[in-house]
Design a protein around this motif. Sequence first.
Motif, PDB file in Angstrom:
ATOM      1  N   TYR A 168      -4.540  11.077  -4.018  1.00  0.00           N
ATOM      2  CA  TYR A 168      -4.391  12.463  -3.582  1.00  0.00           C
ATOM      3  C   TYR A 168      -3.746  13.381  -4.620  1.00  0.00           C
ATOM      4  O   TYR A 168      -3.869  14.592  -4.542  1.00  0.00           O
TER       5      TYR A 168
ATOM      6  N   GLY B  57       0.860  -1.186   0.000  1.00  0.00           N
ATOM      7  CA  GLY B  57       0.000   0.000   0.000  1.00  0.00           C
ATOM      8  C   GLY B  57       0.890   1.228   0.000  1.00  0.00           C
ATOM      9  O   GLY B  57       1.592   1.481   0.981  1.00  0.00           O
ATOM     10  N   ALA B  58       0.896   1.963  -1.105  1.00  0.00           N
ATOM     11  CA  ALA B  58       1.714   3.179  -1.180  1.00  0.00           C
ATOM     12  C   ALA B  58       0.823   4.405  -1.081  1.00  0.00           C
ATOM     13  O   ALA B  58       0.935   5.363  -1.843  1.00  0.00           O
ATOM     14  N   GLY B  59      -0.123   4.332  -0.129  1.00  0.00           N
ATOM     15  CA  GLY B  59      -0.929   5.508   0.209  1.00  0.00           C
ATOM     16  C   GLY B  59      -0.172   6.261   1.280  1.00  0.00           C
ATOM     17  O   GLY B  59       1.055   6.147   1.405  1.00  0.00           O
TER      18      GLY B  59
ATOM     19  N   GLU C 175       4.784   6.797   4.325  1.00  0.00           N
ATOM     20  CA  GLU C 175       5.420   7.292   5.564  1.00  0.00           C
ATOM     21  C   GLU C 175       6.215   6.169   6.238  1.00  0.00           C
ATOM     22  O   GLU C 175       7.317   6.384   6.748  1.00  0.00           O
TER      23      GLU C 175
ATOM     24  N   VAL D  46      -1.742  -0.195  -7.863  1.00  0.00           N
ATOM     25  CA  VAL D  46      -1.741   0.734  -8.997  1.00  0.00           C
ATOM     26  C   VAL D  46      -0.289   1.114  -9.313  1.00  0.00           C
ATOM     27  O   VAL D  46       0.614   0.830  -8.531  1.00  0.00           O
TER      28      VAL D  46
ATOM     29  N   VAL E  87      -3.356  -0.834   3.278  1.00  0.00           N
ATOM     30  CA  VAL E  87      -4.103  -0.632   2.026  1.00  0.00           C
ATOM     31  C   VAL E  87      -5.438   0.075   2.257  1.00  0.00           C
ATOM     32  O   VAL E  87      -6.358  -0.044   1.464  1.00  0.00           O
TER      33      VAL E  87
ATOM     34  N   ALA F 275     -11.415   9.339   5.359  1.00  0.00           N
ATOM     35  CA  ALA F 275     -10.978   9.010   6.718  1.00  0.00           C
ATOM     36  C   ALA F 275      -9.762   9.838   7.103  1.00  0.00           C
ATOM     37  O   ALA F 275      -8.646   9.554   6.675  1.00  0.00           O
ATOM     38  N   LEU F 276      -9.972  10.882   7.892  1.00  0.00           N
ATOM     39  CA  LEU F 276      -8.877  11.737   8.349  1.00  0.00           C
ATOM     40  C   LEU F 276      -9.160  12.192   9.777  1.00  0.00           C
ATOM     41  O   LEU F 276     -10.321  12.464  10.133  1.00  0.00           O
TER      42      LEU F 276
ATOM     43  N   VAL G 230       5.037  -1.792  -2.153  1.00  0.00           N
ATOM     44  CA  VAL G 230       4.215  -2.433  -3.189  1.00  0.00           C
ATOM     45  C   VAL G 230       2.867  -1.727  -3.289  1.00  0.00           C
ATOM     46  O   VAL G 230       2.275  -1.367  -2.267  1.00  0.00           O
ATOM     47  N   ASP G 231       2.396  -1.517  -4.504  1.00  0.00           N
ATOM     48  CA  ASP G 231       1.021  -1.015  -4.647  1.00  0.00           C
ATOM     49  C   ASP G 231       0.384  -1.648  -5.878  1.00  0.00           C
ATOM     50  O   ASP G 231       1.061  -1.958  -6.861  1.00  0.00           O
TER      51      ASP G 231
ATOM     52  N   ASN H 243      -5.112  17.510   2.793  1.00  0.00           N
ATOM     53  CA  ASN H 243      -4.140  16.582   3.383  1.00  0.00           C
ATOM     54  C   ASN H 243      -2.732  17.001   3.027  1.00  0.00           C
ATOM     55  O   ASN H 243      -2.519  17.797   2.114  1.00  0.00           O
TER      56      ASN H 243
ATOM     57  N   GLY I  50       1.590   3.886   3.996  1.00  0.00           N
ATOM     58  CA  GLY I  50       2.659   3.086   3.405  1.00  0.00           C
ATOM     59  C   GLY I  50       3.890   3.909   3.055  1.00  0.00           C
ATOM     60  O   GLY I  50       5.025   3.515   3.349  1.00  0.00           O
TER      61      GLY I  50
HETATM   62  N1  LIG Z   1      -0.697  12.513   6.184  1.00  0.00           N
HETATM   63  C1  LIG Z   1      -1.978  12.166   6.291  1.00  0.00           C
HETATM   64  O1  LIG Z   1      -2.893  12.990   6.173  1.00  0.00           O
HETATM   65  C2  LIG Z   1      -2.323  10.727   6.546  1.00  0.00           C
HETATM   66  C3  LIG Z   1      -1.330   9.849   6.957  1.00  0.00           C
HETATM   67  C4  LIG Z   1      -1.680   8.512   7.156  1.00  0.00           C
HETATM   68  C5  LIG Z   1      -2.992   8.105   6.958  1.00  0.00           C
HETATM   69  N2  LIG Z   1      -3.924   8.995   6.597  1.00  0.00           N
HETATM   70  C6  LIG Z   1      -5.305   8.552   6.318  1.00  0.00           C
HETATM   71  O2  LIG Z   1      -5.569   7.282   6.888  1.00  0.00           O
HETATM   72  C7  LIG Z   1      -6.356   6.491   5.989  1.00  0.00           C
HETATM   73  C8  LIG Z   1      -5.677   5.167   5.725  1.00  0.00           C
HETATM   74  O3  LIG Z   1      -4.398   5.377   5.104  1.00  0.00           O
HETATM   75  P1  LIG Z   1      -3.829   4.307   4.098  1.00  0.00           P
HETATM   76  O4  LIG Z   1      -2.462   4.725   3.701  1.00  0.00           O
HETATM   77  O5  LIG Z   1      -4.057   2.959   4.687  1.00  0.00           O
HETATM   78  O6  LIG Z   1      -4.850   4.418   2.888  1.00  0.00           O
HETATM   79  P2  LIG Z   1      -4.731   5.184   1.461  1.00  0.00           P
HETATM   80  O7  LIG Z   1      -6.098   5.177   0.918  1.00  0.00           O
HETATM   81  O8  LIG Z   1      -4.004   6.474   1.592  1.00  0.00           O
HETATM   82  O9  LIG Z   1      -3.792   4.233   0.586  1.00  0.00           O
HETATM   83  C9  LIG Z   1      -4.073   2.885   0.333  1.00  0.00           C
HETATM   84  C10 LIG Z   1      -3.157   2.422  -0.789  1.00  0.00           C
HETATM   85  O10 LIG Z   1      -3.262   1.013  -0.883  1.00  0.00           O
HETATM   86  C11 LIG Z   1      -3.333   0.657  -2.252  1.00  0.00           C
HETATM   87  N3  LIG Z   1      -4.022  -0.631  -2.334  1.00  0.00           N
HETATM   88  C12 LIG Z   1      -5.337  -0.888  -2.182  1.00  0.00           C
HETATM   89  N4  LIG Z   1      -5.574  -2.199  -2.262  1.00  0.00           N
HETATM   90  C13 LIG Z   1      -4.375  -2.795  -2.478  1.00  0.00           C
HETATM   91  C14 LIG Z   1      -3.963  -4.126  -2.628  1.00  0.00           C
HETATM   92  N5  LIG Z   1      -4.836  -5.140  -2.590  1.00  0.00           N
HETATM   93  N6  LIG Z   1      -2.648  -4.380  -2.833  1.00  0.00           N
HETATM   94  C15 LIG Z   1      -1.743  -3.362  -2.872  1.00  0.00           C
HETATM   95  N7  LIG Z   1      -2.091  -2.065  -2.715  1.00  0.00           N
HETATM   96  C16 LIG Z   1      -3.382  -1.793  -2.514  1.00  0.00           C
HETATM   97  C17 LIG Z   1      -4.065   1.798  -2.922  1.00  0.00           C
HETATM   98  O11 LIG Z   1      -3.775   1.856  -4.306  1.00  0.00           O
HETATM   99  C18 LIG Z   1      -3.514   2.997  -2.153  1.00  0.00           C
HETATM  100  O12 LIG Z   1      -2.351   3.514  -2.757  1.00  0.00           O
HETATM  101  C19 LIG Z   1      -6.518   7.317   4.719  1.00  0.00           C
HETATM  102  O13 LIG Z   1      -7.778   7.913   4.737  1.00  0.00           O
HETATM  103  C20 LIG Z   1      -5.435   8.360   4.824  1.00  0.00           C
HETATM  104  O14 LIG Z   1      -5.785   9.567   4.188  1.00  0.00           O
HETATM  105  C21 LIG Z   1      -3.616  10.290   6.360  1.00  0.00           C
END
Ligand SMILES: NC(=O)c1ccc[n+]([C@@H]2O[C@H](COP(=O)([O-])OP(=O)(O)OC[C@H]3O[C@@H](n4cnc5c(N)ncnc54)[C@H](O)[C@@H]3O)[C@@H](O)[C@H]2O)c1
Length: 460
Positions: A201, A169-171, A176, A194, A255, A310-311, A191-192, A342, A174
Amino acid sequence: MSKIVVVGANHAGTACVNKILATYGDKNEVVVFDQNSNISFLGCGMALWIGKQISGPEGLFYASKESLEEAGAKVYMNSPVESVDYDKKEVHVLLDGKTKHVESYDKLIFATGSTPILPPIKGAEIVPGNREFKATLENLQFVKLYQNSEEVINKLNANPDIKRVAVVGAGYIGVELAEAFERLGKEVTLVDIVDTCLAGYYDTEFSNLMKKNLEDHGIKLAFGQKVEAIEGNEKVERLITDKETFDVDMVVLAVGFRPNTALGDGKIELFRNGAFLVNKKQETSIKDVYAIGDCATVYDNAVGDTNYIALASNAVRTGLVAALNAGGDGDVVESAGVQGSNGICIYDLKMVSTGLTLEKAKRFGYNAAVTEYTDLQKPEFIEHDNHEVKIKIVYDKDSRVILGAQIASKEDISMGIHLFSLAIQEKVTIEKLALTDIFFLPHFNKPYNYITMAALSAKE
Ligand SMILES: NC(=O)c1ccc[n+]([C@@H]2O[C@H](COP(=O)([O-])OP(=O)(O)OC[C@H]3O[C@@H](n4cnc5c(N)ncnc54)[C@H](O)[C@@H]3O)[C@@H](O)[C@H]2O)c1
Ligand SMILES: Cc1cc2nc3c(=O)[nH]c(=O)nc-3n(C[C@H](O)[C@H](O)[C@H](O)COP(=O)(O)OP(=O)(O)OC[C@H]3O[C@@H](n4cnc5c(N)ncnc54)[C@H](O)[C@@H]3O)c2cc1C
């Protein structure tokens, strides 16, 4: 005197309870149940703690059972609410995880948050009934609670042979955590599914800046890969995707989150992802039942509709709105809605965004266009601490209204995004932004600053 029961006392619950007691303390008895042993852990500090950028977790809490009780609430920790009888207006709780207890309410506020998503990956399972997201396979980690970060840190300290870490998960979480593990000298694979990072974002040219930043620091990127299995003999040994196999000692799953709404029990109307559907007063479809934070929807001004974002920032604000509505004598306060603003800072790259990316704006049916600009933050004669800033503004070609913005720099450009957040909320047009009063002082910016210049450059 009316009795308000709050289920969940993390960011949303804490904000709500404190606001009710501070504003209408004499009118309400407030009873709080939380299944966890701690309150108000700032998840944003998890990566800083793991990566040793801060000395310890103490400062990552801002409230406690004691502080809420001092404010006047009755607080039960380690006490999961197991069910709700909406007709009798009662919650059924397991006090201290042992004793069955029934609490009546006049108003009920759900602040039950979210849980990490577990995608269908062979070998990835949570120990049944475990509330701390503990995986059956050793060194497969979920990252949500204080306990999760503590466990990761304890394992890394006790086992120096954990050298290769895969983050799935590179959200936000991930990316950070990839930085945090790399700072510890680990060999990190991110790993992601996409083919980029932070896809929710930022548009591609911005996520590419982050991609390069991660690669420049030696983090291996495995994007566009679907994780199929995690294997190991008791401990994690391999991560298998549809394209590659990685030998690893620890896997972190990040993820995304799923709203935690099981207590709705099919009786409360839900959003398409399972969140409690609420109106701008935070009311659910059942009278006197409110929902706030990650378990609930928000009104998204950028899409002009209900959404799920979710924030912690949304958790706090929705908590305040529910407090003012549930706590007073028929007071009506409506949320101003949110833009999903964000920010992220990885090594020295800072990126902030609000509203919709171009890609999302098109997906939501807008006739969207962008205007972009890149310039130094300050005039050229400022020779030090003067970095390039890249800005992209998304707007609707028909109404001219601003829909989103993204900014990236090594400068601290974070405050600039608030202007765009308000612009989206207040439906400011790109032409109006071009004429907005933005001050100039060389210590801070240029006379022809990049916000004005980007807005003036809007062609379509
Ligand atoms: N700086 C910040 O504001 C901050 C920091 C951490 C978390 N958060 C919030 O917490 C929540 C959770 O964060 P998060 O990072 O878990 O979610 P996210 O939605 O930011 O990222 C999830 C990532 O996982 C990937 N993904 C989804 N399914 C997958 C799979 N099966 N295999 C591989 N990759 C997959 C997606 O493509 C996406 O890049 C979010 O709402 C986020 O905005 C915010
Ligand atoms: C690693 C990480 C980093 C993050 N970084 C940021 C960031 O930088 N900026 C940002 O804005 N957001 C960030 N977030 C997201 C933010 O933490 C969440 O949006 C926020 O925690 C939501 O707060 P909440 O109170 O609604 O829900 P939660 O934090 O999920 O809390 C829900 C509470 O309800 C309790 N509960 C649940 N079910 C029951 C039940 N049945 N009975 C009793 N109690 C129950 C839980 O024990 C918990 O205390 C991050 C999250 C993580 C994990």
